[in-house]
Design a protein around this motif. Structure first.
Motif, PDB file in Angstrom:
ATOM      1  N   VAL A   1      48.344  91.415  60.280  1.00 35.26           N
ATOM      2  CA  VAL A   1      48.861  92.689  60.795  1.00 35.26           C
ATOM      3  C   VAL A   1      49.745  92.453  62.016  1.00 35.26           C
ATOM      4  N   ALA A   2      49.344  91.541  62.897  1.00 36.25           N
ATOM      5  CA  ALA A   2      50.148  91.249  64.086  1.00 36.25           C
ATOM      6  C   ALA A   2      51.531  90.729  63.694  1.00 36.25           C
ATOM      7  N   ILE A   3      51.562  89.843  62.701  1.00 39.22           N
ATOM      8  CA  ILE A   3      52.856  89.301  62.255  1.00 39.22           C
ATOM      9  C   ILE A   3      53.692  90.385  61.590  1.00 39.22           C
ATOM     10  N   GLU A   4      53.059  91.177  60.713  1.00 40.67           N
ATOM     11  CA  GLU A   4      53.782  92.271  60.060  1.00 40.67           C
ATOM     12  C   GLU A   4      54.324  93.253  61.096  1.00 40.67           C
ATOM     13  N   HIS A   5      53.557  93.491  62.137  1.00 41.78           N
ATOM     14  CA  HIS A   5      53.981  94.375  63.220  1.00 41.78           C
ATOM     15  C   HIS A   5      55.281  93.873  63.843  1.00 41.78           C
ATOM     16  N   LEU A   6      55.372  92.578  64.039  1.00 44.99           N
ATOM     17  CA  LEU A   6      56.567  91.999  64.653  1.00 44.99           C
ATOM     18  C   LEU A   6      57.778  92.073  63.732  1.00 44.99           C
ATOM     19  N   THR A   7      57.557  92.102  62.421  1.00 43.35           N
ATOM     20  CA  THR A   7      58.689  92.208  61.494  1.00 43.35           C
ATOM     21  C   THR A   7      59.350  93.579  61.555  1.00 43.35           C
ATOM     22  N   LEU A   8      58.683  94.559  62.173  1.00 46.30           N
ATOM     23  CA  LEU A   8      59.210  95.924  62.246  1.00 46.30           C
ATOM     24  C   LEU A   8      60.003  96.173  63.530  1.00 46.30           C
ATOM     25  N   GLN A   9      60.052  95.177  64.402  1.00 47.72           N
ATOM     26  CA  GLN A   9      60.700  95.344  65.695  1.00 47.72           C
ATOM     27  C   GLN A   9      62.213  95.128  65.606  1.00 47.72           C
ATOM     28  N   PRO A  10      62.965  95.732  66.504  1.00 45.08           N
ATOM     29  CA  PRO A  10      64.410  95.475  66.545  1.00 45.08           C
ATOM     30  C   PRO A  10      64.723  93.996  66.786  1.00 45.08           C
ATOM     31  N   GLN A  11      63.794  93.271  67.409  1.00 45.40           N
ATOM     32  CA  GLN A  11      63.978  91.847  67.714  1.00 45.40           C
ATOM     33  C   GLN A  11      63.359  90.956  66.640  1.00 45.40           C
ATOM     34  N   ALA A  12      63.083  91.507  65.452  1.00 47.15           N
ATOM     35  CA  ALA A  12      62.352  90.786  64.417  1.00 47.15           C
ATOM     36  C   ALA A  12      63.005  89.465  64.025  1.00 47.15           C
ATOM     37  N   ALA A  13      64.341  89.430  63.933  1.00 42.04           N
ATOM     38  CA  ALA A  13      65.017  88.211  63.488  1.00 42.04           C
ATOM     39  C   ALA A  13      64.721  87.044  64.431  1.00 42.04           C
ATOM     40  N   GLN A  14      64.779  87.289  65.735  1.00 45.85           N
ATOM     41  CA  GLN A  14      64.505  86.232  66.714  1.00 45.85           C
ATOM     42  C   GLN A  14      63.048  85.783  66.655  1.00 45.85           C
ATOM     43  N   ILE A  15      62.153  86.747  66.540  1.00 45.37           N
ATOM     44  CA  ILE A  15      60.724  86.428  66.543  1.00 45.37           C
ATOM     45  C   ILE A  15      60.322  85.688  65.273  1.00 45.37           C
ATOM     46  N   MET A  16      60.761  86.194  64.133  1.00 45.11           N
ATOM     47  CA  MET A  16      60.344  85.598  62.865  1.00 45.11           C
ATOM     48  C   MET A  16      60.999  84.244  62.634  1.00 45.11           C
ATOM     49  N   GLU A  17      62.111  83.979  63.265  1.00 46.59           N
ATOM     50  CA  GLU A  17      62.707  82.643  63.180  1.00 46.59           C
ATOM     51  C   GLU A  17      61.725  81.594  63.700  1.00 46.59           C
ATOM     52  N   VAL A  18      60.945  81.982  64.709  1.00 46.22           N
ATOM     53  CA  VAL A  18      59.946  81.072  65.281  1.00 46.22           C
ATOM     54  C   VAL A  18      58.685  81.045  64.412  1.00 46.22           C
ATOM     55  N   ILE A  19      58.167  82.214  64.046  1.00 43.93           N
ATOM     56  CA  ILE A  19      56.912  82.272  63.288  1.00 43.93           C
ATOM     57  C   ILE A  19      57.059  81.646  61.908  1.00 43.93           C
ATOM     58  N   ASN A  20      58.210  81.806  61.282  1.00 45.80           N
ATOM     59  CA  ASN A  20      58.408  81.261  59.938  1.00 45.80           C
ATOM     60  C   ASN A  20      58.313  79.741  59.888  1.00 45.80           C
ATOM     61  N   LYS A  21      58.391  79.095  61.035  1.00 43.94           N
ATOM     62  CA  LYS A  21      58.254  77.638  61.083  1.00 43.94           C
ATOM     63  C   LYS A  21      56.798  77.201  61.063  1.00 43.94           C
ATOM     64  N   SER A  22      55.890  78.162  61.212  1.00 44.59           N
ATOM     65  CA  SER A  22      54.460  77.855  61.231  1.00 44.59           C
ATOM     66  C   SER A  22      53.862  78.079  59.843  1.00 44.59           C
ATOM     67  N   GLU A  23      53.734  77.034  59.074  1.00 50.33           N
ATOM     68  CA  GLU A  23      53.187  77.142  57.724  1.00 50.33           C
ATOM     69  C   GLU A  23      51.782  77.744  57.710  1.00 50.33           C
ATOM     70  N   PRO A  24      50.875  77.337  58.624  1.00 48.13           N
ATOM     71  CA  PRO A  24      49.521  77.909  58.583  1.00 48.13           C
ATOM     72  C   PRO A  24      49.492  79.416  58.800  1.00 48.13           C
ATOM     73  N   LEU A  25      50.277  79.921  59.760  1.00 48.77           N
ATOM     74  CA  LEU A  25      50.271  81.356  60.023  1.00 48.77           C
ATOM     75  C   LEU A  25      50.937  82.144  58.900  1.00 48.77           C
ATOM     76  N   ILE A  26      52.001  81.621  58.359  1.00 51.01           N
ATOM     77  CA  ILE A  26      52.649  82.294  57.231  1.00 51.01           C
ATOM     78  C   ILE A  26      51.718  82.329  56.022  1.00 51.01           C
ATOM     79  N   LYS A  27      50.916  81.276  55.871  1.00 52.07           N
ATOM     80  CA  LYS A  27      49.963  81.257  54.761  1.00 52.07           C
ATOM     81  C   LYS A  27      48.913  82.345  54.924  1.00 52.07           C
TER      82      LYS A  27
END
Length: 258
Positions: free
Chosen positions: A188-214
């Protein structure tokens, strides 16, 4: 919306009320019509197949209606029990712990339960840090606050959570091999960040984390949670959230110019 009166908690015969609380018949969850601190509870109610109603609080009426809630904050969970008692719980973490216990999302023993609660609390605080530090901050400091989040808060959260996920075999779960409150809260925390105006910058970092994306993908694949997110109500909440976070009505205002 006609809000339920729940400014105070029931106190008499708490042993009987505890027995009632353990046997809920239906729920009503009061929260803003967006995906934020109330989202984890909504998704657990769906996961558990509960009979529940999603109550949306309008910001326009909040000035007076907040007085009908125990701490003047949301979410609030109204519980109708099997023996016809009407009970109420407030504060997001308390509501989530209660629902997680109801729907067997706290592991198989006390140690697992406390592990799950620790991971859950970390992700809860992480999302709250973004909300307070970026979403609701004054526009004149938002860029600086976002930089601090991207350079400090976000990488620390990723690093610490990756270690625990690796220790559990990087299987999309924090504890064992089944869904838990911790998994849902992080997703839910990650999905929450995808809804933000800054989502592209944030998800660029999170998408590099295989465990969290899993973890995110594992939760998204649960049939009941997936159905809720794809429902008309779920889609409306997502769209309303994007609009809300673009121009949050409760954000701080910049100081007046001299």
């Amino acid at each position: 919306m006609a809000q339920l009166q729940a400014a105070h908690f029931s106190r008499a015969s708490t042993s009987k009320l505890a027995a009632s609380l353990a046997k809920p018949a239906s729920f009503k969850l009061l929260y803003w019509p967006i995906n934020a601190l109330g989202t984890t509870s909504r998704e657990m109610l769906e996961y558990g197949g509960a009979k529940w109603e999603n109550l949306s609080q309008s910001p326009d009426n909040w000035g007076q209606e907040r007085l009908q809630t125990p701490f003047h904050v949301l979410p609030v969970l109204y519980i109708k029990t099997e023996d016809e008692n009407d009970l109420v719980l407030s504060e997001a973490i308390v509501v989530e712990h209660y629902l997680a216990k109801q729907f067997s999302l706290l592991g198989d023993n006390e140690y697992e339960e406390n592990l799950i609660k620790m991971f859950h609390n970390s992700s809860h605080l992480f999302q709250a840090a973004f909300a307070q530090g970026v979403t609701l901050c004054s526009p004149d400091v938002k860029e600086r606050q976002l930089a601090a989040f991207l350079n400090n808060t976000l990488p620390t959260w990723i690093q610490t959570h990756e270690k625990h996920l690796h220790d559990n075999g990087n299987n999309g779960h924090y504890v064992g091999e089944k869904l838990s409150l911790a998994d849902i809260r992080t997703a839910v925390a990650i999905e929450h960040l995808t809804l933000q105006p800054q989502a592209a910058q944030i998800m660029e970092v999170i998408n590099k984390s295989e465990p969290l994306i899993k973890v995110k993908e594992t939760v998204a694949k649960d049939p009941k949670i997936a159905a809720w997110r794809a429902s008309e109500q779920g889609r409306k909440l997502t769209e309303a959230s994007k609009a809300f976070f673009t121009n949050p009505p409760f954000a701080s205002k910049p100081p007046p110019k001299n």
